[in-house]
Design an enzyme around this catalytic site. Structure first.
Site, PDB file in Angstrom:
ATOM      1  N   LYS A  75      48.627  48.198  41.904  1.00 20.81           N
ATOM      2  CA  LYS A  75      48.708  49.022  42.154  1.00 20.81           C
ATOM      3  C   LYS A  75      50.359  49.958  43.120  1.00 20.81           C
ATOM      4  CE  LYS A  75      45.140  51.424  39.845  1.00 20.81           C
ATOM      5  NZ  LYS A  75      43.820  52.009  40.080  1.00 20.81           N
TER       6      LYS A  75
ATOM      7  N   LYS B  64      49.930  38.451  44.113  1.00 25.93           N
ATOM      8  CA  LYS B  64      49.310  39.847  42.534  1.00 25.93           C
ATOM      9  C   LYS B  64      49.850  40.781  42.240  1.00 25.93           C
ATOM     10  CE  LYS B  64      46.052  42.161  44.246  1.00 25.93           C
ATOM     11  NZ  LYS B  64      44.985  42.964  44.433  1.00 25.93           N
TER      12      LYS B  64
ATOM     13  N   LYS C  35      43.934  46.933  54.116  1.00 26.19           N
ATOM     14  CA  LYS C  35      44.846  47.917  53.680  1.00 26.19           C
ATOM     15  C   LYS C  35      44.889  48.634  54.926  1.00 26.19           C
ATOM     16  CE  LYS C  35      42.999  48.929  48.779  1.00 26.19           C
ATOM     17  NZ  LYS C  35      41.974  49.854  48.467  1.00 26.19           N
TER      18      LYS C  35
HETATM   19  P1  AMP Z   1      41.621  49.222  41.591  1.00 27.34           P
HETATM   20  O1  AMP Z   1      43.104  49.434  40.557  1.00 27.34           O
HETATM   21  O2  AMP Z   1      41.361  48.378  42.544  1.00 27.34           O
HETATM   22  O3  AMP Z   1      40.731  50.443  41.171  1.00 27.34           O
HETATM   23  O4  AMP Z   1      41.443  48.116  40.279  1.00 27.34           O
HETATM   24  C1  AMP Z   1      40.725  48.023  38.660  1.00 27.34           C
HETATM   25  C2  AMP Z   1      40.184  46.843  38.334  1.00 27.34           C
HETATM   26  O5  AMP Z   1      41.451  45.846  37.938  1.00 27.34           O
HETATM   27  C3  AMP Z   1      39.480  46.210  39.446  1.00 27.34           C
HETATM   28  O6  AMP Z   1      38.169  45.186  38.859  1.00 27.34           O
HETATM   29  C4  AMP Z   1      40.999  45.483  39.711  1.00 27.34           C
HETATM   30  O7  AMP Z   1      39.528  43.027  39.784  1.00 27.34           O
HETATM   31  C5  AMP Z   1      41.434  44.570  38.690  1.00 27.34           C
HETATM   32  N1  AMP Z   1      42.621  44.361  38.933  1.00 27.34           N
HETATM   33  C6  AMP Z   1      43.424  44.759  39.696  1.00 27.34           C
HETATM   34  N2  AMP Z   1      44.644  43.879  39.796  1.00 27.34           N
HETATM   35  C7  AMP Z   1      45.036  43.506  39.134  1.00 27.34           C
HETATM   36  C8  AMP Z   1      45.897  41.180  38.773  1.00 27.34           C
HETATM   37  N3  AMP Z   1      46.719  42.078  39.951  1.00 27.34           N
HETATM   38  N4  AMP Z   1      44.765  41.210  38.222  1.00 27.34           N
HETATM   39  C9  AMP Z   1      43.527  41.349  37.031  1.00 27.34           C
HETATM   40  N5  AMP Z   1      43.082  42.271  37.877  1.00 27.34           N
HETATM   41  C10 AMP Z   1      43.161  43.423  38.747  1.00 27.34           C
END
Ligand code: AMP
Ligand code: TRP
Length: 328
Positions: free
Chosen positions: A197, A194, A114
């Site tokens: 978002k 991966k 980041k």
């Molecule tokens: P965040 O959007 O970073 O707040 O992530 C929310 C949750 O989604 C967290 O538990 C991440 O580990 C999970 N996560 C984010 N991207 C992925 C992905 N591509 N595959 C599986 N889990 C994900």
């Protein structure tokens, strides 16, 4: 009476909630409500560690809470609130920060990624300390997250141990709950990266709120390979393996069984089956989302914050006392 194990997790209210978030973590959040004491948090203080627009952020916070409610986070069964509205998170983060070696923070891969993209700041650097505080604040036992949070979870465990060694047994040592098949859903446009978002290419991800025709199009145009046999091989066939993971997580059948079922029917039929399963999974969420209004969401979150403050304070007094401050 045996007390139930406690689950805590957080989601950043940054834009688009996608199928990776859902299958990696959020689906488990919902299911855990049946058997555990659950505390879920929209972690807005984490989201402001990267550049953002305040007006967009205001909308995104409510939208994230609304999506989680639409998925089935039930305020009657779970504590559910915005992190910024419970000041004990930030207080505990400061305290834990005083026992976090900077060498440990320097090794955090997500910080490095980041910081390379968005530039560094102290909040981004100490992001994993605030995350540890979120978890330890309630003495959580289990933390449902995707694979990308493994290192942060290790750090939270390490901080809990350091604290306990120095000040006495205050914290439980939390464990990550990372699903087997869907812990790392890959981008639909580049199955070696991966699903993220922050990817500006919306074709790379299916969003939880995408309408059926959009889901259909995105899955159909997912990047695969030119050998038309459906089989699971993350190295040679990352695109097909990713779709098998998605189908498996939606239907509950194993990737082996599904690969057998679709092996020779061609990619067209296989992709259609994946699209149909995802559409079916998300249809009730979209429906529930459209029925919720923002004022109702705000009311739920306000009540959640008040309850969470009381609960958090109950734990936090023990931390203050342990480190030599007053209980008050
Ligand atoms: P965040 O959007 O970073 O707040 O992530 C929310 C949750 O989604 C967290 O538990 C991440 O580990 C999970 N996560 C984010 N991207 C992925 C992905 N591509 N595959 C599986 N889990 C994900
Ligand atoms: N860092 C997590 C993510 O990016 C979000 C998060 C913040 C979290 N605090 C948490 C997850 C506590 C689990 C527990 O996904």
């Amino acid at each position: 009476m045996e007390t139930r194990k406690k689950v805590f997790s957080g989601l950043q209210p940054t834009g688009n909630i996608h199928i990776g978030n859902y299958l990696g973590a959020l689906k488990n959040w919902v299911n855990f409500q049946d058997s555990y004491e659950t505390v879920y948090c929209v972690v807005d203080l984490h989201a402001i560690t990267v550049p953002y627009d305040p007006a967009e952020f205001k909308k995104d916070r409510i939208a994230a809470a609304k999506v989680l409610l639409a998925m089935g986070i039930d305020p009657q069964r779970s504590m559910f609130y915005f992190q910024s509205q419970v000041p004990q998170h930030a207080e505990l983060s400061w305290i834990l920060g005083t026992m976090t070696p900077t060498g440990v923070l320097n090794r955090m891969t997500q910080f490095k990624e980041k910081a390379d993209k968005a530039g560094s700041n102290l909040g981004l650097y100490s992001y994993p300390v605030l995350m540890a505080a979120d978890i330890l604040l309630y003495n959580a036992d289990l933390v449902p997250v995707g694979d990308d949070q493994r290192q942060h979870l290790e750090m939270a465990r390490d901080l809990a141990e350091r604290f306990n060694n120095r000040f006495g047994e205050v914290f439980h040592i939390p464990e990550a709950y990372i699903p087997e098949v869907s812990a790392r859903i890959m981008s639909l446009s580049d199955p070696t990266a991966k699903m993220s978002k922050s990817d500006p290419n919306l074709k790379s991800m299916v969003l939880v709120l995408d309408p059926p025709d959009v889901i259909n199009k995105k899955i159909k145009s997912a990047v695969t390979d030119s050998d038309p046999v459906v089989r699971y091989d993350r190295t040679v066939k990352p695109g097909i393996s990713n779709l098998l993971d998605i189908l498996s997580a939606c239907t509950g059948s194993s990737t082996d069984v599904l690969a057998g079922e679709y092996a020779t029917g061609g990619y067209g039929a296989f992709k259609q089956a994946v699209a149909d399963a995802v559409i079916e999974e998300f249809a009730p969420i979209r429906l529930a989302y459209d029925r919720l209004d923002d004022a109702e969401v705000a009311r739920i979150m306000h009540k959640g914050a008040l309850d969470a403050r009381t609960a958090a304070e109950g734990y936090q007094v023990k931390v203050r006392e342990a480190i030599g401050l007053e209980r008050i």
